[in-house]
Scaffold this active site. Structure first.
Site, PDB file in Angstrom:
ATOM      1  N   GLU A 240       0.839  -1.207   0.000  1.00 52.85           N
ATOM      2  CA  GLU A 240       0.000   0.000   0.000  1.00 52.85           C
ATOM      3  C   GLU A 240       0.874   1.257   0.000  1.00 52.85           C
ATOM      4  O   GLU A 240       0.830   2.055   0.933  1.00 52.85           O
ATOM      5  CB  GLU A 240      -0.877   0.016   1.258  1.00 52.85           C
ATOM      6  CG  GLU A 240      -1.745  -1.205   1.460  1.00 52.85           C
ATOM      7  CD  GLU A 240      -2.393  -1.239   2.853  1.00 52.85           C
ATOM      8  OE1 GLU A 240      -2.058  -0.403   3.710  1.00 52.85           O
ATOM      9  OE2 GLU A 240      -3.236  -2.117   3.072  1.00 52.85           O
TER      10      GLU A 240
ATOM     11  N   ARG B 190       3.510   7.574  -0.339  1.00 54.79           N
ATOM     12  CA  ARG B 190       4.597   8.527  -0.542  1.00 54.79           C
ATOM     13  C   ARG B 190       5.561   8.109  -1.656  1.00 54.79           C
ATOM     14  O   ARG B 190       5.987   8.946  -2.455  1.00 54.79           O
ATOM     15  CB  ARG B 190       5.372   8.648   0.773  1.00 54.79           C
ATOM     16  CG  ARG B 190       6.350   9.792   0.828  1.00 54.79           C
ATOM     17  CD  ARG B 190       7.181   9.729   2.106  1.00 54.79           C
ATOM     18  NE  ARG B 190       6.417   9.426   3.284  1.00 54.79           N
ATOM     19  CZ  ARG B 190       5.983  10.345   4.159  1.00 54.79           C
ATOM     20  NH1 ARG B 190       6.256  11.613   3.967  1.00 54.79           N
ATOM     21  NH2 ARG B 190       5.295   9.977   5.225  1.00 54.79           N
TER      22      ARG B 190
ATOM     23  N   TYR C 264       5.107  17.944  11.467  1.00 53.75           N
ATOM     24  CA  TYR C 264       6.165  16.946  11.717  1.00 53.75           C
ATOM     25  C   TYR C 264       7.571  17.548  11.666  1.00 53.75           C
ATOM     26  O   TYR C 264       8.544  16.811  11.561  1.00 53.75           O
ATOM     27  CB  TYR C 264       6.130  15.829  10.665  1.00 53.75           C
ATOM     28  CG  TYR C 264       4.770  15.309  10.324  1.00 53.75           C
ATOM     29  CD1 TYR C 264       4.060  14.544  11.239  1.00 53.75           C
ATOM     30  CD2 TYR C 264       4.199  15.564   9.082  1.00 53.75           C
ATOM     31  CE1 TYR C 264       2.809  14.044  10.915  1.00 53.75           C
ATOM     32  CE2 TYR C 264       2.949  15.070   8.754  1.00 53.75           C
ATOM     33  CZ  TYR C 264       2.253  14.316   9.681  1.00 53.75           C
ATOM     34  OH  TYR C 264       1.029  13.831   9.359  1.00 53.75           O
TER      35      TYR C 264
ATOM     36  N   CYS D  72      -1.914  32.973  11.115  1.00 52.92           N
ATOM     37  CA  CYS D  72      -1.641  33.570  12.420  1.00 52.92           C
ATOM     38  C   CYS D  72      -1.241  32.512  13.449  1.00 52.92           C
ATOM     39  O   CYS D  72      -1.977  32.234  14.401  1.00 52.92           O
ATOM     40  CB  CYS D  72      -2.865  34.336  12.888  1.00 52.92           C
ATOM     41  SG  CYS D  72      -3.314  35.551  11.655  1.00 52.92           S
TER      42      CYS D  72
HETATM   43  N1  LLP Z   1      -1.312   1.841   4.597  1.00 53.09           N
HETATM   44  C1  LLP Z   1      -1.774   2.287   5.773  1.00 53.09           C
HETATM   45  C2  LLP Z   1      -2.644   1.413   6.577  1.00 53.09           C
HETATM   46  C3  LLP Z   1      -1.432   3.573   6.225  1.00 53.09           C
HETATM   47  O1  LLP Z   1      -1.891   4.009   7.395  1.00 53.09           O
HETATM   48  C4  LLP Z   1      -0.592   4.389   5.423  1.00 53.09           C
HETATM   49  C5  LLP Z   1      -0.219   5.737   5.855  1.00 53.09           C
HETATM   50  C6  LLP Z   1      -0.136   3.885   4.187  1.00 53.09           C
HETATM   51  C7  LLP Z   1      -0.507   2.603   3.810  1.00 53.09           C
HETATM   52  C8  LLP Z   1       0.737   4.667   3.262  1.00 53.09           C
HETATM   53  O2  LLP Z   1       1.976   4.967   3.817  1.00 53.09           O
HETATM   54  P1  LLP Z   1       3.148   5.606   2.936  1.00 53.09           P
HETATM   55  O3  LLP Z   1       3.556   4.581   1.897  1.00 53.09           O
HETATM   56  O4  LLP Z   1       2.625   6.825   2.279  1.00 53.09           O
HETATM   57  O5  LLP Z   1       4.219   5.890   3.901  1.00 53.09           O
HETATM   58  N2  LLP Z   1       0.806  12.509   6.992  1.00 53.09           N
HETATM   59  C9  LLP Z   1       2.060  11.859   7.227  1.00 53.09           C
HETATM   60  C10 LLP Z   1       2.046  10.421   6.809  1.00 53.09           C
HETATM   61  C11 LLP Z   1       0.927   9.626   7.473  1.00 53.09           C
HETATM   62  C12 LLP Z   1       0.844   8.213   6.980  1.00 53.09           C
HETATM   63  C13 LLP Z   1      -0.411   7.584   7.428  1.00 53.09           C
HETATM   64  N3  LLP Z   1      -0.585   6.243   6.972  1.00 53.09           N
HETATM   65  C14 LLP Z   1       3.174  12.643   6.515  1.00 53.09           C
HETATM   66  O6  LLP Z   1       2.882  13.658   5.901  1.00 53.09           O
HETATM   67  O7  LLP Z   1       4.340  12.256   6.586  1.00 53.09           O
END
Ligand code: LLP
Length: 409
Positions: A271, A274, A314, A341
């Site tokens: 899944e 990013r 973050y 603000c």
């Molecule tokens: N699968 C599940 C169950 C997840 O909770 C997430 C991300 C992904 C896949 C995808 O993860 P990735 O491959 O994108 O790392 N807002 C934060 C990142 C939060 C991720 C939440 N879950 C940021 O901007 O770094």
């Protein structure tokens, strides 16, 4: 391959100069490269070609419909966490047999919709959820495919706000609970236990935690002797936000997974969010004012933390580059801030930044993932536009929210 780069001192997205875009579209706006998106998806698939996984793009990282349609065209599935994301994936044409539904707090309405749409897997995260999925399935006279999300008590070395695999987190069920829950599900009439899933966090650049997770899953499988049809390894593959950072070595990960599936009749699901979309997008913003104060130049942009939340939330560092390279430099420290603000509304503090002036434009880079999707109307500001570039063409793929729409509720 990098499709967003300097060409003759001009920042370009594929064949288009970003200055041309900045003059045509009202800033701030997000701009994506379609070739970069395709390139990333194919490199991901290629890195894992020996295991042929289902690639379920994590829609929470970017839910723009036009981008989802492009991903669908090249074979992507979807990882969704709400009924909104589910319906968007379906609207983009993604086959529901390539959609997995994750999330710790699915509502009855969401579960009903997921069952009706016959998604590939509902990844459950608690015993209560299992009971609810079974009850709804019974009412609908369905046998629903589910996966159990394991909390492996493994944390990838990442920002604590995006780490999900630790024992103290709300996600998944612990090792022992997982075993008990799987045994319980096997006896339930309206459920088919098909998957085991994990997701330990995001922006993980080191292979070690993934290796640990695979060995824990192996232990579970050996203990309960269930032939899971799917092992969903989640996302979390980290990218490099600057030259100094390394990204996750996917080939290495692939070799580990290959070893893991040996002698098993199982399909792997990933899944990624990013990794697929992170470096495809930039945020183009105009400098409204430059204010010198206490030997520091505050460069006040028209983009704020409501448009790009990651630095405030973050302490994420997104590189900032002028759309046209200049040779002179600021002698003082510069601090890029937004108009919101809140003192956390700052993007980057840097020494030796190129000399720029009021009215110039800059780009914040690597904002394709969790940029637009985390944006908000804070300070009653409209959500901004999104532009897609392909070769020498560009188009608006999401309009800036109108003020009328914004103020009517
Ligand atoms: N699968 C599940 C169950 C997840 O909770 C997430 C991300 C992904 C896949 C995808 O993860 P990735 O491959 O994108 O790392 N807002 C934060 C990142 C939060 C991720 C939440 N879950 C940021 O901007 O770094």
């Amino acid at each position: 391959m990098n499709y967003i780069r300097l060409r003759k001192n001009n920042l370009c997205v594929e064949n288009i100069s970003t200055l041309t875009l900045a003059k045509k579209y009202r800033t701030p706006f997000y701009c994506y490269s379609l070739s970069q998106l395709k390139n990333n998806f194919y490199s991901f698939k290629n890195a894992f070609k020996i295991i042929k996984p289902i690639v379920a793009f994590s829609i929470k990282s970017n839910s723009n419909l036009a981008l989802l349609k492009e991903l669908k065209k090249i074979g992507s599935g979807a990882d969704v966490v709400s009924v909104g994301e589910l319906l968007k994936a379906i609207k983009a044409g993604i086959n529901t047999k390539k959609i997995v539904f994750s999330g710790v707090g699915k509502t009855e309405e969401e579960i009903r919709m997921a069952i009706k749409k016959r998604v590939l897997l509902i990844n459950v995260e608690s015993e209560s959820e299992v009971n609810l999925v079974n009850k709804i399935s019974k009412k609908l006279s369905k046998k629903t495919s589910i996966g159990v999300r394991l909390n492996p008590n493994v944390t990838g070395k990442t920002h604590k706000k995006i780490s999900t695999g630790g024992r103290g987190e709300k996600f998944g069920v612990t090792y022992n609970d997982c075993i008990n829950l799987c045994e319980k599900i096997l006896k339930m009439k309206n459920l088919k236990l098909e998957g085991l899933s994990v997701h330990i966090g995001s922006q993980i650049t080191n292979i070690k935690p993934f290796k640990e997770v695979l060995s824990i899953i192996n232990k579970i499988i050996n203990k309960i002797k269930i032939d899971f049809k799917f092992i969903d390894l989640g996302g979390g593959m980290g990218i490099s936000y600057s030259n100094k950072e390394q990204h996750l070595n996917l080939k290495q990960y692939s070799r580990l997974v290959k070893k893991f599936i040996k002698n098993k009749n199982v399909k792997i699901i990933f899944e990624p969010g990013r990794f697929i979309i992170g470096n495809t997008g930039i945020l183009i913003s105009k400098i409204i004012y430059i204010k010198k104060s206490n030997n520091k130049n505050f460069i006040i942009l028209d983009a704020g933390m409501n448009d790009l939340m990651r630095p405030a939330l973050y302490a994420a560092q997104h590189q900032i580059i002028p759309l046209r390279k200049t040779n002179k430099k600021f002698r003082e420290i510069v601090e890029f801030v937004g108009p919101i603000c809140e003192s956390s509304d700052k993007f980057l503090t840097q020494r030796g930044f190129e000399k720029i002036k009021e009215g110039d434009y800059v780009a914040l880079t690597h904002v394709g993932a969790y940029g637009m999707s985390l944006s908000s109307n804070y300070n009653t500001r409209p959500t901004i536009a999104e532009i897609l570039v392909s070769g020498s063409k560009h188009k608006l793929i999401k309009k800036r929210q109108s003020l009328e729409n914004l103020i009517n509720n």
